[in-house]
Design a protein around this motif. Structure first.
Motif, short mmCIF file in Angstrom:
data_model
loop_
_atom_site.label_atom_id
_atom_site.label_comp_id
_atom_site.label_asym_id
_atom_site.label_seq_id
_atom_site.Cartn_x
_atom_site.Cartn_y
_atom_site.Cartn_z
N ARG A 194 -54.29 72.41 8.08
CA ARG A 194 -53.35 73.08 9.18
C ARG A 194 -54.03 74.02 10.11
O ARG A 194 -54.79 74.87 9.78
CB ARG A 194 -52.40 73.87 8.32
CG ARG A 194 -51.24 72.78 7.83
CD ARG A 194 -49.77 73.34 7.57
NE ARG A 194 -49.98 74.48 6.68
CZ ARG A 194 -49.11 75.37 6.38
NH1 ARG A 194 -48.02 75.22 7.01
NH2 ARG A 194 -49.08 76.39 5.41
N ARG A 224 -44.99 77.78 9.75
CA ARG A 224 -43.93 76.86 9.67
C ARG A 224 -44.02 76.09 8.35
O ARG A 224 -45.13 76.07 7.40
CB ARG A 224 -44.03 75.75 10.66
CG ARG A 224 -43.71 76.23 12.12
CD ARG A 224 -43.61 75.48 13.19
NE ARG A 224 -44.98 74.72 13.25
CZ ARG A 224 -45.84 75.22 14.16
NH1 ARG A 224 -45.53 76.33 14.89
NH2 ARG A 224 -46.97 74.38 14.54
N SER A 225 -42.86 75.25 8.19
CA SER A 225 -42.83 74.45 6.94
C SER A 225 -43.99 73.42 6.76
O SER A 225 -44.23 72.79 7.71
CB SER A 225 -41.58 73.75 6.71
OG SER A 225 -41.46 73.08 5.36
N LEU A 283 -44.19 70.98 5.13
CA LEU A 283 -43.88 69.64 4.36
C LEU A 283 -44.37 68.29 5.24
O LEU A 283 -44.74 67.43 4.52
CB LEU A 283 -42.10 69.47 4.28
CG LEU A 283 -41.58 68.04 3.67
CD1 LEU A 283 -42.08 67.94 2.28
CD2 LEU A 283 -40.16 68.01 3.65
N CYS A 284 -44.09 68.18 6.52
CA CYS A 284 -44.53 67.07 7.26
C CYS A 284 -45.98 66.99 7.18
O CYS A 284 -46.48 65.91 7.16
CB CYS A 284 -43.96 67.17 8.58
SG CYS A 284 -42.24 67.27 8.93
N PHE A 285 -46.66 68.16 7.15
CA PHE A 285 -48.13 68.14 7.25
C PHE A 285 -48.43 67.41 5.95
O PHE A 285 -49.46 66.46 5.89
CB PHE A 285 -48.82 69.68 7.56
CG PHE A 285 -50.13 69.44 7.96
CD1 PHE A 285 -50.90 68.97 9.17
CD2 PHE A 285 -50.86 69.57 6.74
CE1 PHE A 285 -52.09 69.11 8.91
CE2 PHE A 285 -52.28 69.69 6.69
CZ PHE A 285 -53.04 69.55 8.02
N ARG A 286 -48.03 68.02 4.86
CA ARG A 286 -48.41 67.56 3.51
C ARG A 286 -48.14 65.97 3.30
O ARG A 286 -48.80 65.49 2.74
CB ARG A 286 -47.63 68.17 2.43
CG ARG A 286 -48.10 69.84 2.37
CD ARG A 286 -49.29 69.98 2.15
NE ARG A 286 -49.79 71.55 2.08
CZ ARG A 286 -50.73 72.00 2.88
NH1 ARG A 286 -51.32 71.28 3.72
NH2 ARG A 286 -50.92 73.27 2.77
N LEU A 287 -46.98 65.74 3.74
CA LEU A 287 -46.93 64.11 3.89
C LEU A 287 -47.80 63.52 4.51
O LEU A 287 -48.32 62.20 3.97
CB LEU A 287 -45.46 63.92 4.54
CG LEU A 287 -44.04 64.34 3.53
CD1 LEU A 287 -42.95 64.06 4.35
CD2 LEU A 287 -44.19 63.46 2.05
N TYR A 288 -48.02 63.77 5.75
CA TYR A 288 -49.32 63.24 6.37
C TYR A 288 -50.65 63.27 5.62
O TYR A 288 -51.46 62.42 5.59
CB TYR A 288 -49.52 64.08 7.79
CG TYR A 288 -50.41 63.36 8.88
CD1 TYR A 288 -50.55 62.09 8.66
CD2 TYR A 288 -51.12 64.21 9.78
CE1 TYR A 288 -51.87 61.52 9.64
CE2 TYR A 288 -51.95 63.70 10.60
CZ TYR A 288 -52.31 62.48 10.57
OH TYR A 288 -53.27 61.87 11.53
#
Length: 370
Positions: free
Chosen positions: A35, A42-43, A45-50
């Motif tokens: 990141r 920021r959260s 979550l979206c980056f971890r899913l990616y």
């Protein structure tokens, strides 16, 4: 006071600007490897899913290579070595992605170390030095990354498998059909560029962090030398009390600068230690696979000798051909470094010894100049 800035915050901002690593942080962020520090609050979550999606691509590629190894075995040594090397590269990249997640905070801190940790020690006199050194590092890393992109491009258009793909894969569908071939080639392209190019960008990021600490050591060394020179050249009517106060202040600042360098170097070592160990083992394993394949050619001479002794009734021309083959096989096949020396254990030790000798000569030469 020589070397001080009228606006320390301005000097720190200038230093942060010339040492900016966004050209490496952005592609790492876009490809879900690390990141960007600006988005750390920021959260995730979206980056971890990616990240999970990209890791799944690599993991599926690794599983496909393992299936090929299980099916083919060592019957074809070329296929076995190539597949094993690709699988080794994939699994090490998965480890590096996981390591980047674990050490994300440390990498963010180190990426911003020039503008934060070293801000109070930066003067306007340091900016030209930082600009020149950072430009050199950037040119080197961009050239290195460009080479990786070019190598991947050439590899992706070089067919290896029977289907014309750049890899030998175990697939659940027929890749000889146009649609299956196109989907598989895109799959190979995404995985290859992500693994190889992102490995090189992450390596460049690590090299840049090390280079930043080296620059701080260079700046600190010049400040200490300058301090000693100014003390020895001060005029006779200079206030002794003020001179002692100034000397003490600047010396304490140099000590704090040195302690900050040590602290960040320790953080960098903790962040890179496991990654460098895994990468070294991976490179060593790949070299071992390649040298093992080359070493099997040494059995050719013995096989030719056995054939000559068992073919007594064959024509003389056939025996002569086998003898020529046996004679040529006595010279082992070698992979050389640009034709200068063969890649072997002895040459590796020689390169290390020569490198250390040159390092010792340069260090002694520098000490004599000082």
């Amino acid at each position: 006071m020589a070397g001080t800035a009228p606006s320390p915050s301005g000097a720190a901002a200038a230093a942060e600007s010339v040492s900016d690593l966004n050209y490496l942080l952005r592609p790492l962020h876009w490809t879900a490897v690390l990141r960007h520090p600006s988005g750390a609050g920021r959260s995730p979550l979206c980056f971890r899913l990616y990240t999970f999606a990209m890791a799944s691509f690599t993991l599926s590629f690794f599983c496909s290579e393992v299936i090929v190894l299980y099916r083919e075995g060592t019957a074809d040594l070329d296929v076995f070595t190539l597949t094993l090397s690709v699988a080794d590269t994939d699994i090490i990249w998965l480890f590096r992605m996981a390591h980047a997640i674990v050490c994300e905070r440390a990498f963010h801190k180190l990426a911003l170390q020039v503008g934060r940790d070293f801000a109070e020690f930066v003067t306007w006199d340091d900016i030209p030095v930082l600009r020149v050194q950072c430009r050199k590092v950037r040119r080197f890393t961009l050239t290195y990354i460009s080479f990786g992109i070019g190598a991947c491009s050439c590899y992706l258009v070089s067919p290896v498998s029977a289907e014309g793909l750049p890899f030998i894969l175990a697939l659940p569908f027929d890749a000889t059909q146009p649609l299956g071939f196109g989907v598989t080639w895109v799959y190979c392209m995404i995985t290859t560029l992500h693994v190889v190019v992102m490995t090189m960008i992450l390596d460049s990021f690590n090299v840049s962090l090390i280079a930043q600490l080296r620059m701080q050591i260079t700046l600190l060394s010049s400040k200490i030398v300058s301090l000693a020179k100014e003390v020895s050249e001060r005029p006779e009517n200079y206030s002794e009390t003020y001179a002692q106060y100034e000397l003490r202040y600047r010396l304490l600042k140099c000590i704090r600068h040195h302690q900050t360098i040590i602290k960040n170097a320790d953080l960098l070592e903790r962040s890179l230690g496991a990654m460098l160990l895994a990468q070294s083992l991976s490179i060593g394993a790949s070299a071992c696979f390649q040298m093992f394949q080359i070493a099997t050619s040494e059995n050719l001479a013995l096989a030719a000798y056995d054939a000559v002794t068992s073919l007594q009734e064959c024509p003389l021309s056939l025996k002569r051909s086998l003898l020529l083959l046996m004679h040529r096989a006595q010279r082992p096949l070698r992979v050389t470094a640009g034709g200068f020396f063969p890649l072997s254990r002895e040459s590796f030790v020689s390169v290390v010894n020569v490198s250390y000798s040159f390092f010792a000569i340069l260090r002694n030469f520098k000490n004599e100049e000082e």
